[in-house]
Design a protein around this motif. Structure first.
Motif, PDB file in Angstrom:
ATOM      1  N   VAL A  38       0.896  -1.097   0.295  1.00 44.81           N
ATOM      2  CA  VAL A  38      -0.282   0.033   0.013  1.00 44.81           C
ATOM      3  C   VAL A  38       0.873   1.418   0.220  1.00 44.81           C
ATOM      4  O   VAL A  38       0.759   2.087  -0.108  1.00 44.81           O
ATOM      5  CB  VAL A  38      -0.947  -0.005   1.335  1.00 44.81           C
ATOM      6  N   LEU A  39       2.109   1.703   0.511  1.00 44.61           N
ATOM      7  CA  LEU A  39       2.788   2.632   0.979  1.00 44.61           C
ATOM      8  C   LEU A  39       3.843   2.873  -0.322  1.00 44.61           C
ATOM      9  O   LEU A  39       3.417   3.857  -1.250  1.00 44.61           O
ATOM     10  CB  LEU A  39       3.801   2.110   1.830  1.00 44.61           C
ATOM     11  N   TYR A  40       3.872   1.206  -1.037  1.00 52.77           N
ATOM     12  CA  TYR A  40       4.454   2.031  -2.688  1.00 52.77           C
ATOM     13  C   TYR A  40       3.820   1.869  -3.776  1.00 52.77           C
ATOM     14  O   TYR A  40       3.574   3.321  -4.895  1.00 52.77           O
ATOM     15  CB  TYR A  40       4.795   0.354  -3.614  1.00 52.77           C
ATOM     16  N   ALA A  41       2.192   2.227  -3.203  1.00 51.61           N
ATOM     17  CA  ALA A  41       0.728   2.330  -3.928  1.00 51.61           C
ATOM     18  C   ALA A  41       0.633   3.444  -3.433  1.00 51.61           C
ATOM     19  O   ALA A  41       0.637   4.795  -4.783  1.00 51.61           O
ATOM     20  CB  ALA A  41       0.031   1.525  -3.254  1.00 51.61           C
ATOM     21  N   LEU A  42       0.984   4.292  -2.562  1.00 48.94           N
ATOM     22  CA  LEU A  42       0.789   5.751  -2.752  1.00 48.94           C
ATOM     23  C   LEU A  42       1.831   6.479  -2.812  1.00 48.94           C
ATOM     24  O   LEU A  42       1.529   7.561  -3.615  1.00 48.94           O
ATOM     25  CB  LEU A  42       0.650   5.924  -0.593  1.00 48.94           C
ATOM     26  N   MET A  43       2.959   6.015  -3.060  1.00 50.21           N
ATOM     27  CA  MET A  43       4.675   6.901  -3.220  1.00 50.21           C
ATOM     28  C   MET A  43       4.492   6.623  -5.062  1.00 50.21           C
ATOM     29  O   MET A  43       4.736   7.428  -5.359  1.00 50.21           O
ATOM     30  CB  MET A  43       5.704   6.052  -2.884  1.00 50.21           C
ATOM     31  N   PHE A  44       3.377   5.747  -5.580  1.00 50.86           N
ATOM     32  CA  PHE A  44       3.531   5.358  -6.769  1.00 50.86           C
ATOM     33  C   PHE A  44       2.596   6.718  -7.490  1.00 50.86           C
ATOM     34  O   PHE A  44       2.856   7.456  -8.734  1.00 50.86           O
ATOM     35  CB  PHE A  44       2.533   4.151  -7.174  1.00 50.86           C
ATOM     36  N   ASN A  45       1.728   7.181  -6.824  1.00 50.45           N
ATOM     37  CA  ASN A  45       0.446   7.786  -7.221  1.00 50.45           C
ATOM     38  C   ASN A  45       1.564   8.522  -6.883  1.00 50.45           C
ATOM     39  O   ASN A  45       0.919  10.214  -8.020  1.00 50.45           O
ATOM     40  CB  ASN A  45      -0.698   7.760  -5.831  1.00 50.45           C
ATOM     41  N   ARG A  46       1.913   9.404  -5.824  1.00 50.76           N
ATOM     42  CA  ARG A  46       2.480  10.589  -6.150  1.00 50.76           C
ATOM     43  C   ARG A  46       3.849  11.179  -6.839  1.00 50.76           C
ATOM     44  O   ARG A  46       3.827  11.941  -7.821  1.00 50.76           O
ATOM     45  CB  ARG A  46       3.499  10.935  -4.241  1.00 50.76           C
ATOM     46  N   ALA A  47       4.065   9.647  -7.354  1.00 49.72           N
ATOM     47  CA  ALA A  47       5.303   9.672  -8.857  1.00 49.72           C
ATOM     48  C   ALA A  47       4.724  10.282  -9.965  1.00 49.72           C
ATOM     49  O   ALA A  47       5.198  11.567 -10.959  1.00 49.72           O
ATOM     50  CB  ALA A  47       5.946   8.487  -9.112  1.00 49.72           C
ATOM     51  N   MET A  48       3.080   9.728 -10.073  1.00 52.12           N
ATOM     52  CA  MET A  48       2.417  10.610 -11.259  1.00 52.12           C
ATOM     53  C   MET A  48       1.751  11.688 -11.248  1.00 52.12           C
ATOM     54  O   MET A  48       2.381  12.160 -12.312  1.00 52.12           O
ATOM     55  CB  MET A  48       1.041   9.164 -11.268  1.00 52.12           C
ATOM     56  N   MET A  71       3.950   9.713   6.175  1.00 48.48           N
ATOM     57  CA  MET A  71       3.742   8.380   5.028  1.00 48.48           C
ATOM     58  C   MET A  71       3.060   7.628   6.691  1.00 48.48           C
ATOM     59  O   MET A  71       1.212   6.948   6.484  1.00 48.48           O
ATOM     60  CB  MET A  71       5.008   7.328   5.882  1.00 48.48           C
ATOM     61  N   CYS A  72       3.063   7.767   7.964  1.00 49.96           N
ATOM     62  CA  CYS A  72       2.558   7.002   9.213  1.00 49.96           C
ATOM     63  C   CYS A  72       1.154   7.370   8.899  1.00 49.96           C
ATOM     64  O   CYS A  72      -0.128   6.709   9.363  1.00 49.96           O
ATOM     65  CB  CYS A  72       3.112   7.478  10.343  1.00 49.96           C
ATOM     66  N   ALA A  73       0.468   9.232   8.774  1.00 51.07           N
ATOM     67  CA  ALA A  73      -0.691   9.772   8.809  1.00 51.07           C
ATOM     68  C   ALA A  73      -1.474   8.948   7.892  1.00 51.07           C
ATOM     69  O   ALA A  73      -2.971   8.754   7.919  1.00 51.07           O
ATOM     70  CB  ALA A  73      -0.735  10.958   9.191  1.00 51.07           C
ATOM     71  N   ALA A  74      -0.814   8.357   6.512  1.00 53.25           N
ATOM     72  CA  ALA A  74      -1.600   7.980   5.631  1.00 53.25           C
ATOM     73  C   ALA A  74      -1.814   6.627   5.923  1.00 53.25           C
ATOM     74  O   ALA A  74      -3.071   6.086   5.502  1.00 53.25           O
ATOM     75  CB  ALA A  74      -1.177   8.480   4.523  1.00 53.25           C
ATOM     76  N   LEU A  75      -1.054   5.846   6.162  1.00 52.64           N
ATOM     77  CA  LEU A  75      -1.484   4.974   6.248  1.00 52.64           C
ATOM     78  C   LEU A  75      -1.833   4.249   7.563  1.00 52.64           C
ATOM     79  O   LEU A  75      -2.086   2.979   8.170  1.00 52.64           O
ATOM     80  CB  LEU A  75       0.723   3.973   6.336  1.00 52.64           C
ATOM     81  N   GLN A  76      -1.528   5.034   8.548  1.00 54.05           N
ATOM     82  CA  GLN A  76      -2.493   5.153  10.511  1.00 54.05           C
ATOM     83  C   GLN A  76      -2.185   3.947  10.762  1.00 54.05           C
ATOM     84  O   GLN A  76      -2.658   2.991  11.268  1.00 54.05           O
ATOM     85  CB  GLN A  76      -3.189   4.967   9.885  1.00 54.05           C
ATOM     86  N   LYS A  77      -0.509   4.243  10.611  1.00 53.74           N
ATOM     87  CA  LYS A  77       0.834   3.111  11.128  1.00 53.74           C
ATOM     88  C   LYS A  77       2.262   3.737  12.135  1.00 53.74           C
ATOM     89  O   LYS A  77       2.368   5.262  11.669  1.00 53.74           O
ATOM     90  CB  LYS A  77       0.773   2.294   9.749  1.00 53.74           C
ATOM     91  N   GLY A  78       1.910   2.979  12.831  1.00 52.10           N
ATOM     92  CA  GLY A  78       3.396   3.336  13.201  1.00 52.10           C
ATOM     93  C   GLY A  78       4.585   3.788  12.921  1.00 52.10           C
ATOM     94  O   GLY A  78       5.339   3.093  11.529  1.00 52.10           O
ATOM     95  N   LEU A  79       5.448   4.109  13.335  1.00 55.86           N
ATOM     96  CA  LEU A  79       6.622   4.644  12.987  1.00 55.86           C
ATOM     97  C   LEU A  79       7.607   3.954  12.121  1.00 55.86           C
ATOM     98  O   LEU A  79       8.391   3.143  11.387  1.00 55.86           O
ATOM     99  CB  LEU A  79       7.629   6.078  13.691  1.00 55.86           C
ATOM    100  N   SER A  80       8.130   3.082  13.713  1.00 59.95           N
ATOM    101  CA  SER A  80       8.016   1.387  13.121  1.00 59.95           C
ATOM    102  C   SER A  80       7.770   0.160  12.322  1.00 59.95           C
ATOM    103  O   SER A  80       8.926  -0.403  11.098  1.00 59.95           O
ATOM    104  CB  SER A  80       8.764   0.833  14.830  1.00 59.95           C
TER     105      SER A  80
END
Length: 243
Positions: A38-48, A71-80
Protein backbone atom coordinates in the motif's frame (compact mmCIF):
# COMPACT_ATOMS: atom_id res chain seq x y z
CA UNK A 1 -11.03 4.91 8.91
CA UNK A 2 -13.43 7.38 10.43
CA UNK A 3 -16.62 5.34 9.87
CA UNK A 4 -19.02 8.21 10.56
CA UNK A 5 -17.54 10.08 7.58
CA UNK A 6 -18.58 7.45 5.04
CA UNK A 7 -21.58 5.59 3.72
CA UNK A 8 -21.58 2.79 1.17
CA UNK A 9 -23.52 2.74 -2.11
CA UNK A 10 -23.69 0.31 -5.00
CA UNK A 11 -21.48 1.06 -7.98
CA UNK A 12 -23.69 1.94 -10.92
CA UNK A 13 -23.05 2.69 -14.56
CA UNK A 14 -23.11 6.45 -13.90
CA UNK A 15 -21.13 6.32 -10.64
CA UNK A 16 -18.07 8.55 -10.28
CA UNK A 17 -14.79 6.89 -9.42
CA UNK A 18 -13.90 7.25 -5.75
CA UNK A 19 -10.57 8.80 -4.82
CA UNK A 20 -8.00 6.08 -5.41
CA UNK A 21 -4.33 5.29 -5.80
CA UNK A 22 -3.07 2.98 -8.59
CA UNK A 23 -1.85 -0.43 -7.45
CA UNK A 24 0.88 -1.94 -9.65
CA UNK A 25 0.06 -5.62 -10.10
CA UNK A 26 3.73 -6.68 -10.06
CA UNK A 27 3.75 -6.03 -6.30
CA UNK A 28 1.83 -9.29 -5.84
CA UNK A 29 4.89 -11.18 -7.10
CA UNK A 30 7.08 -9.82 -4.31
CA UNK A 31 7.25 -11.17 -0.76
CA UNK A 32 6.07 -7.88 0.75
CA UNK A 33 3.74 -7.05 3.59
CA UNK A 34 0.43 -5.45 2.70
CA UNK A 35 1.66 -2.28 4.40
CA UNK A 36 4.67 -2.15 2.07
CA UNK A 37 2.46 -2.74 -0.96
CA UNK A 38 0.00 0.00 0.00
CA UNK A 39 2.86 2.37 0.79
CA UNK A 40 4.36 1.74 -2.65
CA UNK A 41 0.97 2.43 -4.25
CA UNK A 42 0.74 5.75 -2.42
CA UNK A 43 4.25 6.69 -3.51
CA UNK A 44 3.51 5.55 -7.07
CA UNK A 45 0.52 7.91 -7.09
CA UNK A 46 2.81 10.76 -6.03
CA UNK A 47 5.33 9.81 -8.70
CA UNK A 48 2.61 10.16 -11.36
CA UNK A 49 1.93 13.68 -10.08
CA UNK A 50 5.68 14.39 -10.07
CA UNK A 51 5.80 13.43 -13.76
CA UNK A 52 3.04 15.93 -14.51
CA UNK A 53 4.62 18.66 -12.38
CA UNK A 54 8.12 17.99 -13.77
CA UNK A 55 9.74 17.02 -10.49
CA UNK A 56 12.74 15.52 -12.25
CA UNK A 57 16.43 15.62 -11.34
CA UNK A 58 19.39 16.27 -13.65
CA UNK A 59 19.50 12.58 -14.60
CA UNK A 60 15.87 12.56 -15.70
CA UNK A 61 14.67 10.60 -12.68
CA UNK A 62 11.29 11.44 -11.18
CA UNK A 63 11.37 12.00 -7.43
CA UNK A 64 8.85 12.54 -4.66
CA UNK A 65 8.97 14.17 -1.23
CA UNK A 66 7.14 12.08 1.37
CA UNK A 67 8.22 12.23 5.01
CA UNK A 68 7.97 9.27 7.35
CA UNK A 69 5.54 11.25 9.51
CA UNK A 70 3.29 11.78 6.48
CA UNK A 71 3.51 8.08 5.67
CA UNK A 72 2.45 7.17 9.21
CA UNK A 73 -0.55 9.49 8.95
CA UNK A 74 -1.55 8.21 5.50
CA UNK A 75 -1.27 4.55 6.47
CA UNK A 76 -2.46 5.00 10.05
CA UNK A 77 0.55 2.96 11.16
CA UNK A 78 3.34 3.47 13.67
CA UNK A 79 6.82 4.67 12.75
CA UNK A 80 8.46 1.25 13.24
CA UNK A 81 5.96 -0.36 10.82
CA UNK A 82 6.59 2.34 8.22
CA UNK A 83 10.38 2.03 8.58
CA UNK A 84 10.17 -1.74 8.05
CA UNK A 85 7.99 -1.28 4.96
CA UNK A 86 10.52 1.18 3.52
CA UNK A 87 13.39 -1.18 4.30
CA UNK A 88 11.57 -4.06 2.56
CA UNK A 89 10.94 -1.94 -0.54
CA UNK A 90 14.61 -0.95 -0.60
CA UNK A 91 15.59 -4.62 -0.20
CA UNK A 92 13.71 -5.45 -3.41
CA UNK A 93 15.25 -2.40 -5.15
CA UNK A 94 11.86 -0.70 -5.54
CA UNK A 95 12.96 2.65 -4.15
CA UNK A 96 16.03 4.70 -3.38
CA UNK A 97 16.22 7.41 -0.74
CA UNK A 98 18.65 10.31 -0.98
CA UNK A 99 19.31 13.02 1.56
CA UNK A 100 18.41 16.47 0.36
CA UNK A 101 21.26 18.25 2.10
CA UNK A 102 21.11 21.06 4.62
CA UNK A 103 17.70 22.71 4.68
CA UNK A 104 16.36 20.54 1.85
CA UNK A 105 13.81 17.76 1.99
CA UNK A 106 14.92 14.18 1.39
CA UNK A 107 14.01 12.73 -1.97
CA UNK A 108 12.55 9.33 -2.77
CA UNK A 109 13.19 7.82 -6.19
CA UNK A 110 10.68 5.10 -6.94
CA UNK A 111 11.62 2.20 -9.18
CA UNK A 112 9.19 0.11 -11.20
CA UNK A 113 9.59 -3.54 -12.20
CA UNK A 114 9.39 -5.06 -15.66
CA UNK A 115 9.76 -8.72 -16.71
CA UNK A 116 13.30 -9.65 -17.73
CA UNK A 117 13.63 -9.33 -21.49
CA UNK A 118 10.80 -6.80 -21.84
CA UNK A 119 11.65 -3.33 -23.06
CA UNK A 120 11.48 -0.42 -20.63
CA UNK A 121 7.98 1.04 -20.61
CA UNK A 122 7.08 4.65 -21.33
CA UNK A 123 6.71 5.37 -17.63
CA UNK A 124 10.37 6.44 -17.52
CA UNK A 125 10.67 9.99 -18.94
CA UNK A 126 14.15 9.48 -20.37
CA UNK A 127 12.81 6.92 -22.89
CA UNK A 128 10.24 9.28 -24.39
CA UNK A 129 10.84 10.93 -27.81
CA UNK A 130 10.92 14.71 -27.69
CA UNK A 131 7.99 15.15 -30.10
CA UNK A 132 4.92 14.21 -28.06
CA UNK A 133 2.70 13.84 -31.13
CA UNK A 134 5.03 11.27 -32.70
CA UNK A 135 5.63 9.50 -29.41
CA UNK A 136 1.91 9.06 -28.77
CA UNK A 137 1.40 7.49 -32.19
CA UNK A 138 4.45 5.23 -31.87
CA UNK A 139 3.53 4.13 -28.35
CA UNK A 140 -0.02 3.30 -29.36
CA UNK A 141 1.26 0.84 -31.98
CA UNK A 142 3.38 -1.08 -29.47
CA UNK A 143 1.12 -1.18 -26.42
CA UNK A 144 0.42 -4.49 -24.74
CA UNK A 145 -2.96 -4.83 -22.95
CA UNK A 146 -1.39 -4.05 -19.57
CA UNK A 147 0.58 -1.11 -20.93
CA UNK A 148 -2.56 0.15 -22.64
CA UNK A 149 -4.21 0.46 -19.24
CA UNK A 150 -1.17 2.34 -17.90
CA UNK A 151 -1.10 4.62 -20.94
CA UNK A 152 -4.77 5.46 -20.52
CA UNK A 153 -4.21 6.09 -16.81
CA UNK A 154 -1.42 8.57 -17.52
CA UNK A 155 -3.55 10.29 -20.16
CA UNK A 156 -6.40 10.58 -17.67
CA UNK A 157 -4.06 12.11 -15.10
CA UNK A 158 -2.84 14.76 -17.56
CA UNK A 159 -6.43 15.73 -18.35
CA UNK A 160 -7.32 15.61 -14.68
CA UNK A 161 -4.75 18.22 -13.70
CA UNK A 162 -6.67 20.85 -15.64
CA UNK A 163 -10.04 20.01 -14.09
CA UNK A 164 -10.83 21.78 -10.87
CA UNK A 165 -13.57 21.30 -8.30
CA UNK A 166 -14.67 24.19 -6.12
CA UNK A 167 -14.19 23.78 -2.36
CA UNK A 168 -14.75 25.98 0.67
CA UNK A 169 -17.69 27.83 2.16
CA UNK A 170 -17.14 30.77 -0.18
CA UNK A 171 -16.43 28.71 -3.31
CA UNK A 172 -12.91 30.06 -3.81
CA UNK A 173 -10.64 27.01 -3.36
CA UNK A 174 -9.97 25.13 -6.61
CA UNK A 175 -8.43 21.65 -6.56
CA UNK A 176 -8.29 18.78 -9.05
CA UNK A 177 -9.43 15.33 -7.98
CA UNK A 178 -5.82 14.18 -7.87
CA UNK A 179 -4.70 17.16 -5.79
CA UNK A 180 -7.56 16.75 -3.33
CA UNK A 181 -6.90 13.01 -3.03
CA UNK A 182 -3.23 13.59 -2.23
CA UNK A 183 -4.02 16.32 0.29
CA UNK A 184 -6.58 14.04 1.93
CA UNK A 185 -3.88 11.39 2.31
CA UNK A 186 -1.36 13.88 3.68
CA UNK A 187 -3.70 15.71 6.09
CA UNK A 188 -6.52 13.23 6.82
CA UNK A 189 -7.69 14.90 10.01
CA UNK A 190 -7.12 18.55 9.17
CA UNK A 191 -7.76 19.10 5.46
CA UNK A 192 -11.37 20.22 5.80
CA UNK A 193 -10.37 22.74 8.46
CA UNK A 194 -7.52 24.09 6.32
CA UNK A 195 -9.83 24.52 3.34
CA UNK A 196 -12.50 26.33 5.34
CA UNK A 197 -10.02 28.62 7.09
CA UNK A 198 -8.33 29.45 3.80
CA UNK A 199 -11.68 30.04 2.09
CA UNK A 200 -12.67 32.48 4.82
CA UNK A 201 -9.32 34.26 4.69
CA UNK A 202 -9.31 34.66 0.91
CA UNK A 203 -12.89 35.89 0.87
CA UNK A 204 -12.24 38.42 3.62
CA UNK A 205 -9.11 39.80 1.95
CA UNK A 206 -10.21 39.48 -1.68
CA UNK A 207 -7.25 37.32 -2.63
CA UNK A 208 -6.57 34.35 -4.91
CA UNK A 209 -3.73 31.87 -5.40
CA UNK A 210 -2.13 30.51 -8.54
CA UNK A 211 -1.70 27.05 -7.01
CA UNK A 212 -4.22 26.08 -4.35
CA UNK A 213 -2.60 22.75 -3.52
CA UNK A 214 0.64 24.57 -2.70
CA UNK A 215 -1.35 27.11 -0.70
CA UNK A 216 -2.98 24.38 1.39
CA UNK A 217 0.45 22.92 2.11
CA UNK A 218 1.71 26.37 3.12
CA UNK A 219 -1.32 26.69 5.39
CA UNK A 220 -0.59 23.30 6.94
CA UNK A 221 3.07 24.19 7.52
CA UNK A 222 2.12 27.45 9.22
CA UNK A 223 -0.46 25.64 11.32
CA UNK A 224 2.18 23.14 12.44
CA UNK A 225 4.57 25.97 13.27
CA UNK A 226 1.87 27.73 15.24
CA UNK A 227 1.24 24.60 17.29
CA UNK A 228 4.95 24.23 17.98
CA UNK A 229 5.47 27.88 18.91
CA UNK A 230 2.13 28.33 20.70
CA UNK A 231 1.85 31.60 18.87
CA UNK A 232 -0.17 32.97 16.02
CA UNK A 233 0.59 31.81 12.50
CA UNK A 234 0.76 34.26 9.64
CA UNK A 235 -1.18 32.97 6.65
CA UNK A 236 -0.96 36.18 4.65
CA UNK A 237 0.39 36.16 1.14
CA UNK A 238 2.52 38.99 -0.18
CA UNK A 239 0.77 40.31 -3.28
CA UNK A 240 -2.33 38.99 -4.94
CA UNK A 241 -2.02 36.02 -7.27
CA UNK A 242 -4.52 35.47 -10.04
CA UNK A 243 -5.72 32.05 -11.21
Amino acid sequence: MNEKSYRTVYIRRESKRPIYAPFPVFLMDYDLSMTARVLYALMFNRAMLSQINNWVDDLGRVFIVFTEAEMCAALQKGLSTVKKALADLEHFDLLTRERGGFGKANRIYLRTAIPIGEKTTAIEPETRPSDSRDSDATAAENLTPSNMIESQYQSDRKDEIFERTVFGRYGNIFLSEAEYAQLRLDYPGDLDRYIEEMSRYLSAHGRTYKNYEAAVRMWAANDKKQSADHGSADYSYEGEDSL
